[in-house]
Design a protein around this motif. Structure first.
Motif: not given
Lengths: 215, 215, 215, 215
Positions: C76-89
């Motif tokens: 997914p694209s970069y979205e540092p919104d404080g939610n859980q993003h497993g791939t981004s992590a």
């Protein structure tokens, strides 16, 4: 039918053990196998011998291998004469209905059927030569293999003939039109193995050198 | 023989795992089995179907069961005509050479061979009626069983015919003179079973009521 | 937690086989990996699909690849919104903590997730459009790719969209500031691959021609 | 897209080795997998860590396991809010589209993600507490597990928390309605494992004692 008896109690007990453990742990998978049908990756042609368990050797669970077992893991040549050919039926079903990707012929050491064939070919087993001997007539499939091993020192002939049983079967497999066309279409590959019961060894047939090499 | 390939690597790994563990733990027994020969207590006649592992159901290890597997676990009737009869050869070897104490016929649910026979008997499978169909000719053995189930509601016919495959085979077993004499001498008993793949169920044939009862 | 069961026995056997062989042969290396930590050269983003094993294709042993697997190998694209993003992590950990030198996105043929996206974009999969469909919402990442393939003849759209899944992910990777700065510092390079399951083919994305070329 | 580069030559070489050997020996099976679709028996949720290869441990070939890999093998709880949830999408696809019979959560020793969570919960990792930290927010899933291990002697906390990561995930799995209903219908069973990288050990979660026991 008064010759038919209930299952011996020791087998009832073992079955109940399996039901409460292995079945229970895998019931979801077994239900899927029942509902969706089998989709085995390979057919294995192995001997009836009680000492050879291909599923154990390869850590296989239900659903992996379609297994035909006969005396000496033999494949007769293609003969569509309208008579009953159990081995040919199994191969036809595996290749044309199940589309297995591999057919593995698994020979083994100390094979009683092969020893019988050897005795018969040496003229030491007249009973096996009778028309009425099912074992003798079945082992006729392997007679061409005897010609290739008769010059081997006699103490090594049984082992050599066990391996010829694999090679003869691999050759006969290719006489089936549906096997040949699946092989040519690269939808099927054939494999020849021989296992040493006592040593737990496994050897694989290598066509380039016409020999068996340790796996 | 360029159609013969080496064993797939995943099976090589699994074999090596078996060799280093189960074989290693049991090598003394496997060596005895090799040196002294097999001495199975029972012969099992089971289907090639990948979902039916009699060794798993009965927790059997190497040496216990002499196992013949063909399409639909069928036994043809005694026909000593000099042709190749793989099933008859296996029975002859088990009863006369190995002196097994039991012959167990194990049928099962969702049997593709039995379904084929049913389709054929209903006239829905012309390809299976061809002379050249090995599966069709093999399933002819079960045709007499169809007469007994044709009045069963159609949705239950397959299951009924799967059980008839066991009963027909038990009957045909007794046409073999060496089976009959061993049974009469009380050296051999016959058993009929049917297993439900999805439910892990096991039923045993009871001649008195001509029905299968849960084990 | 009575829904939790012991490991099926066939997997226990296979594990014990691995322990006694592959582990035993490599225990020194595995102990070092445990003591000194991992130091993978590359991160691979691959699909969960059971038919795609990047470690097999590249003959990789333990320690080589840091592997994230999700549906359709999407970033997914970069979205540092404080939610859980497993791939981004996973990407953050690989690039900033492990300092991998490569990120490889590996797409593949016959991808069920991509097919679902295609059906959804064609309006043929209303269930996937529901808010509650996790698969549908996940595949939204690939919607921009559909615009690029909708003029492709329909029989080729799935394959084209599978490749767009790689290209979209490569683009989205660059929206992560830590990826961009590592790339600009020449500490990281990105790679796009697509593999054909049936043919064993491998194609690599070539930015100059915006196309995939056989490796 | 000038940040995208061709595949490093050492990987090209390895791929060609795989193509000429493993692929060649199994091409018939891989073609079937491509033509008929995947039918994996189990889903595995494992860590991205380069030292953990579930396919190696279990001698699995292509087609056996549907594998999702994320940081610390975590499953978030059910949250159908229309946002992108990669792990939830993978579980939904495995359970509802592929009907897998098992979901196996595989934790492991020396887990960097778990260590990060531990540091964060001890207040030693302020960077991980930032809103913008994808790893930190992802590891929030495991925070409830920390409460259960905080009284464990500190040198054992990491290992205890690694195991809690498995238990938390098993619990969260049951918050998904489609998991719960498949479990209740006995179409799905869940399994929790933890592997020791250095020792090659494997432990299985036992709900009755709420502990992990050696396999």
């Amino acid at each position: 039918m008064d010759h038919v008896h209930p299952l011996p109690a020791y087998l009832v007990q073992r079955y109940k053990g399996w039901k409460a453990t292995k079945y229970e742990e895998n019931s979801a998978w077994y239900r899927r196998l029942a509902d969706e049908g089998q989709r085995p990756r390979a057919m294995v042609i192995s001997c009836c011998d009680s000492r050879v368990h291909v599923t154990s050797i390869f850590g296989a669970d239900q659903g992996e291998f379609f297994i035909h077992r006969n005396i000496a893991n033999l494949v007769p040549s293609y003969e569509p004469d309208g008579n009953q050919h159990g081995t040919s039926a199994a191969i036809e079903y595996a290749v044309t209905a199940l589309n297995v990707a591999h057919v593995i012929v698994l020979g083994h050491s100390q094979c009683g059927g092969v020893q019988g064939c050897l005795d018969m070919c040496h003229g030491r087993a007249p009973a096996l030569e009778e028309t009425t001997s099912f074992v003798g007539r079945w082992m006729d499939i392997l007679r061409p293999g005897f010609d290739l091993v008769k010059d081997v020192p006699e103490e090594n002939q049984a082992r050599a003939l066990e391996k010829e049983a694999v090679v003869v079967s691999l050759k006969n497999l290719m006489t089936f039109p549906f096997v040949q066309s699946a092989v040519e279409a690269k939808q099927l590959s054939l494999h020849g193995l021989w296992t040493d019961i006592g040593e737990g060894g496994l050897e694989s047939y290598e066509p380039a050198t016409n020999s068996f090499v340790k796996v």
